[in-house]
Design a protein around this motif. Structure first.
Motif, mmCIF file in Angstrom:
data_model
loop_
_atom_site.group_PDB
_atom_site.id
_atom_site.type_symbol
_atom_site.label_atom_id
_atom_site.label_comp_id
_atom_site.label_asym_id
_atom_site.label_seq_id
_atom_site.Cartn_x
_atom_site.Cartn_y
_atom_site.Cartn_z
ATOM 1 N N LEU A 276 0.861 -1.183 0.000
ATOM 2 C CA LEU A 276 0.000 0.000 0.000
ATOM 3 C C LEU A 276 0.898 1.232 0.000
ATOM 4 N N ASP A 277 1.186 1.730 -1.174
ATOM 5 C CA ASP A 277 2.000 2.931 -1.300
ATOM 6 C C ASP A 277 1.068 4.139 -1.319
ATOM 7 N N GLY A 278 1.235 4.999 -0.327
ATOM 8 C CA GLY A 278 0.302 6.110 -0.146
ATOM 9 C C GLY A 278 -0.630 5.846 1.017
ATOM 10 N N THR A 279 -0.061 5.306 2.104
ATOM 11 C CA THR A 279 -0.896 4.904 3.247
ATOM 12 C C THR A 279 -1.660 6.071 3.850
ATOM 13 N N VAL A 280 -1.022 7.241 3.948
ATOM 14 C CA VAL A 280 -1.726 8.389 4.542
ATOM 15 C C VAL A 280 -2.909 8.795 3.670
ATOM 16 N N ASN A 281 -2.733 8.772 2.346
ATOM 17 C CA ASN A 281 -3.873 9.029 1.462
ATOM 18 C C ASN A 281 -4.997 8.035 1.733
ATOM 19 N N SER B 188 2.152 9.438 -3.264
ATOM 20 C CA SER B 188 2.492 8.061 -3.618
ATOM 21 C C SER B 188 3.585 8.077 -4.662
ATOM 22 N N ALA B 189 4.763 7.554 -4.304
ATOM 23 C CA ALA B 189 5.869 7.499 -5.246
ATOM 24 C C ALA B 189 5.528 6.626 -6.446
ATOM 25 N N ALA B 190 4.883 5.493 -6.197
ATOM 26 C CA ALA B 190 4.548 4.573 -7.288
ATOM 27 C C ALA B 190 3.612 5.237 -8.286
ATOM 28 N N VAL B 191 2.623 5.979 -7.795
ATOM 29 C CA VAL B 191 1.695 6.679 -8.682
ATOM 30 C C VAL B 191 2.425 7.756 -9.472
ATOM 31 N N ASP B 192 3.295 8.517 -8.811
ATOM 32 C CA ASP B 192 4.036 9.571 -9.495
ATOM 33 C C ASP B 192 4.907 9.007 -10.611
ATOM 34 N N LEU B 193 5.599 7.916 -10.352
ATOM 35 C CA LEU B 193 6.448 7.317 -11.374
ATOM 36 C C LEU B 193 5.624 6.843 -12.574
ATOM 37 N N GLY C 49 14.679 9.755 0.114
ATOM 38 C CA GLY C 49 14.276 8.924 1.237
ATOM 39 C C GLY C 49 13.423 7.729 0.887
ATOM 40 N N LEU C 50 13.317 7.404 -0.406
ATOM 41 C CA LEU C 50 12.536 6.233 -0.787
ATOM 42 C C LEU C 50 13.288 4.950 -0.467
ATOM 43 N N HIS C 51 12.532 3.867 -0.358
ATOM 44 C CA HIS C 51 13.100 2.534 -0.186
ATOM 45 C C HIS C 51 12.884 1.739 -1.473
ATOM 46 N N SER C 52 13.545 0.597 -1.557
ATOM 47 C CA SER C 52 13.464 -0.191 -2.788
ATOM 48 C C SER C 52 12.032 -0.576 -3.117
ATOM 49 N N LEU D 6 10.155 2.236 -5.048
ATOM 50 C CA LEU D 6 10.568 2.679 -6.375
ATOM 51 C C LEU D 6 10.794 1.573 -7.406
ATOM 52 N N ALA D 7 10.964 0.315 -6.969
ATOM 53 C CA ALA D 7 11.424 -0.723 -7.901
ATOM 54 C C ALA D 7 10.504 -0.873 -9.112
ATOM 55 N N ALA D 8 9.221 -1.060 -8.893
ATOM 56 C CA ALA D 8 8.292 -1.256 -10.007
ATOM 57 C C ALA D 8 8.113 0.021 -10.812
ATOM 58 N N GLY D 9 7.931 1.141 -10.133
ATOM 59 C CA GLY D 9 7.661 2.395 -10.823
ATOM 60 C C GLY D 9 8.819 2.886 -11.660
ATOM 61 N N VAL D 10 10.036 2.717 -11.177
ATOM 62 C CA VAL D 10 11.209 3.138 -11.960
ATOM 63 C C VAL D 10 11.294 2.342 -13.256
#
Length: 267
Positions: free
Chosen positions: A90-95, A191-196, A211-214, A217-221
């Motif tokens: 769940l990337d974007g937990t606060v959202n 959400s980093a994944a959404v932004d990528l 400050g991201l972790h693997s 970013l792994a899938a989105g990059v």
């Protein structure tokens, strides 16, 4: 890496992300609250983060029991197959906690240390982006993803994110202050994944974050790269926790230089 193996990994990533996305979308309790905190009191975990990771890792264990796993919420096993799954349930937990729609399930598969498959499901958009290294980036049920055409930095829409540690956040705010006059505008989706994926889909010209972790970013990059974006971190280095940057080829170099001048990876 054989094509049949790549296809198998992609199929499992898509199915695990679909199941987790449905669980998160349809199973969100009306009284959802914080189950735990991590790096600071505002870096939260909900019961649904934990449930989604359990669903994903359980599915992968059933179908690929010899693979390794690295999950944001604690799942970790080395495996023996050469394949490792990197999972952000769940990337974007606060959202998600606040009922905002920008959150995602992110699943990547590495083979011999290289990311070869990436899937990011964004259930509230009804959208799943995916990529296989060397095979392009796609949106499920639609067509290929391509980043935006060339545009100068001063016409670029750029997104970023902020750390949960106060000292780091203060510095990131200063970097953003220096950047704002040099670009079209700045967004912050949460959400980093959404932004990528939005860089991949041409909805953003660039995205950067420290400050991201693997698992973030792994899938989105991979999806951004396969859509034609350039990715990296500090000049000459790959995307990492110090800095993750993805942008169109025209924006990448000038944005990286500007972030370097602003000391984007220093406190």
């Amino acid at each position: 890496m054989t094509d049949p193996l790549t296809a198998e990994l992609l199929g499992h990533a898509l199915e695990a992300a679909r199941r987790a996305g449905e669980l998160l979308r349809d199973g969100r309790p009306a009284d959802l609250g914080v189950a735990a905190t991590k790096s600071s009191p505002i870096d939260v975990v909900t019961e649904m983060d934990l449930a989604a990771e359990k669903l994903i890792t359980g599915y992968l264990a059933d179908h690929r029991p010899d693979d390794g796993v690295l999950g944001e919420e604690g799942a970790s096993s080395p495996g023996t197959s050469g394949v490792r799954w990197v999972v952000d349930p769940l990337d974007g937990t606060v959202n998600y906690l606040y009922g905002l729609p920008n959150w995602a399930v992110s699943i990547a598969a590495e083979y011999q240390g290289e990311t070869v498959v990436g899937v990011v499901a964004v259930p509230m958009r009804g959208e799943t982006c995916h990529a296989v290294r060397g095979g392009g980036a796609w949106v499920a049920g639609g067509g290929p993803l391509r980043c935006r055409p060339a545009a100068p930095l001063d016409q670029a829409l750029v997104s970023t994110g902020f750390n949960y540690v106060q000292k780091v956040r203060e510095h990131q705010a200063e970097v953003a202050r220096r950047l704002i006059p040099r670009v079209r505008d700045i967004r912050r989706s949460g959400s980093a994944a959404v932004d990528l994926c939005d860089v991949a889909a041409g909805r953003l010209d660039g995205y950067y974050e420290r400050g991201l972790h693997s698992w973030d970013l792994a899938a989105g990059v991979l999806i951004a790269e396969e859509a034609g974006a350039l990715t990296g971190g500090r000049p000459g280095e790959p995307a990492s926790g110090e800095l993750t940057l993805a942008a169109t080829p025209a924006v990448f170099g000038p944005l990286q230089t500007l972030l370097d001048e602003a000391g984007a990876w220093h406190d």
